[in-house]
Write a protein that holds these residues in place. Structure first.
Motif, mmCIF file in Angstrom:
data_model
loop_
_atom_site.group_PDB
_atom_site.id
_atom_site.type_symbol
_atom_site.label_atom_id
_atom_site.label_comp_id
_atom_site.label_asym_id
_atom_site.label_seq_id
_atom_site.Cartn_x
_atom_site.Cartn_y
_atom_site.Cartn_z
ATOM 1 N N GLY A 38 -9.555 -1.794 -1.479
ATOM 2 C CA GLY A 38 -8.720 -1.506 -2.643
ATOM 3 C C GLY A 38 -8.769 -0.053 -3.047
ATOM 4 O O GLY A 38 -7.750 0.512 -3.482
ATOM 5 N N SER A 39 -9.935 0.576 -2.894
ATOM 6 C CA SER A 39 -10.066 1.988 -3.267
ATOM 7 C C SER A 39 -9.416 2.915 -2.241
ATOM 8 O O SER A 39 -9.233 4.104 -2.510
ATOM 9 C CB SER A 39 -11.553 2.349 -3.413
ATOM 10 N N ARG A 40 -9.055 2.369 -1.076
ATOM 11 C CA ARG A 40 -8.457 3.182 -0.011
ATOM 12 C C ARG A 40 -6.950 2.999 0.109
ATOM 13 O O ARG A 40 -6.301 3.710 0.875
ATOM 14 C CB ARG A 40 -9.121 2.841 1.333
ATOM 15 N N PRO B 156 -2.483 3.508 -5.024
ATOM 16 C CA PRO B 156 -2.600 2.816 -6.309
ATOM 17 C C PRO B 156 -1.468 1.832 -6.569
ATOM 18 O O PRO B 156 -1.691 0.779 -7.184
ATOM 19 C CB PRO B 156 -2.594 3.968 -7.326
ATOM 20 N N THR C 21 -12.927 -5.084 -1.798
ATOM 21 C CA THR C 21 -13.139 -4.113 -2.867
ATOM 22 C C THR C 21 -13.093 -2.693 -2.325
ATOM 23 O O THR C 21 -12.459 -1.808 -2.920
ATOM 24 C CB THR C 21 -14.479 -4.378 -3.566
ATOM 25 N N ARG C 22 -13.763 -2.460 -1.207
ATOM 26 C CA ARG C 22 -13.732 -1.124 -0.598
ATOM 27 C C ARG C 22 -12.321 -0.764 -0.149
ATOM 28 O O ARG C 22 -11.874 0.372 -0.296
ATOM 29 C CB ARG C 22 -14.695 -1.051 0.587
#
Length: 298
Positions: free
Chosen positions: A160-162, A165, A157-158
């Motif tokens: 994915g934010s890095r 997009p 999850t972490r």
């Protein structure tokens, strides 16, 4: 009155400049991408990560396709390839990769993996040491650092934010296609795999690439400690600003790095990409060609 014509469906746009092909391995339909074969070009196979297909590896693979006979398969059970009767584990995938090379008439290759693809490469090298020329391990995953499952989910999850997009547009359909039952079995196999033991057994030039923003990897000091224990055949390089899916997010830097490694040249930033992510080595085994001052950052 005449019957209304049925509108024709537009042909699917190829995902890659590489040729898209199918073959059958062990009775399973296997989808792969392949470059034209340059004269006398060494073979290079790219192996994807957990739950994904080879799609996100294409940005790096395409950059190397003019210099290497490039292959990017979707391993059995992943992506567009068919599924085996039972979900495969790491050894099964390594054997499937070897049989895919058999199908393509390739005796020996350099293997480039990301995440789960790295344990698959280590297992391939364990069973078929005479068939692997060099290993490129990008963001190797698995083992205690990614246990238990809830911790791995949090790390993903972490991450994915890095990631860019556009990576989510590639990853999400692949994860849905892979499915929940396969996820649990493959995760168990991946986290129980003896990655360190297999890495210590390698006796070929090995490039390990990590990103300094990758939440699935331990700190650089721990990775460097492991690399230093591998009988000095490992080159460890860090890319600043990169997370886990380096093959997708930093394809220019990674392809440049792979070219230098394959040619036994010092590690230097790509002069054609000023201001982009910096790459530099943090460990070089004494059995590898030495780096000069240009090889340590810039």
């Amino acid at each position: 009155m005449g019957t209304k014509a049925t509108p024709r469906r537009a042909p699917r746009r190829p995902e890659s400049s590489l040729a898209e092909r199918w073959t059958t391995v062990d009775g399973i339909n296997l989808f792969y991408r392949e470059s034209p074969v340059p004269p006398d070009a060494p073979a290079m196979m790219h192996l994807h990560g957990f739950g994904l297909s080879g799609r996100y590896l294409l940005p790096t693979a395409e950059r190397l396709a003019d210099e290497f006979h490039t292959l990017v398969p979707d391993l059995p059970g992943f992506g567009r390839s068919g599924k085996a009767g039972d979900a495969l584990d790491v050894p099964d995938l390594a054997h499937a990769a070897a049989r895919f090379l058999d199908d393509r008439g390739i005796e020996k290759a350099t293997l480039v993996g990301n995440s789960m693809g790295c344990p698959v490469i280590l297992e391939f090298a364990h069973h078929y040491p005479e068939r692997i020329d060099r290993a490129v391990l990008v963001s190797p995953a698995g083992g205690l650092y990614n246990q238990p499952l809830r911790r791995a989910v949090g790390q993903l999850t972490r991450d994915g934010s890095r990631e860019p997009p556009r990576m989510m547009k590639v990853a999400v359909p692949d994860y849905f296609r892979f499915g929940v039952p396969s996820t649990f079995k493959m995760f168990r196999s991946l986290t129980q795999y003896p990655t360190l033991e297999r890495l210590l057994q390698l006796r070929i030039p090995t490039l390990v690439v990590i990103g300094d923003r990758d939440p699935l990897m331990p700190g650089a000091s721990r990775v460097q400690e492991v690399a230093a224990a591998t009988d000095n055949h490992v080159l460890l390089v860090k890319i600043e600003g990169a997370a886990h899916a380096i093959n997708f997010s930093h394809s220019g830097e990674l392809a440049h790095l792979i070219r230098l490694f394959m040619a036994d040249k010092p590690i230097v930033d790509d002069p054609g990409s000023p201001g982009h992510a910096r790459l530099y080595e943090i460990h070089r085994g004494t059995h590898l060609p030495p780096a000069d001052d240009r090889g340590i950052g810039r």
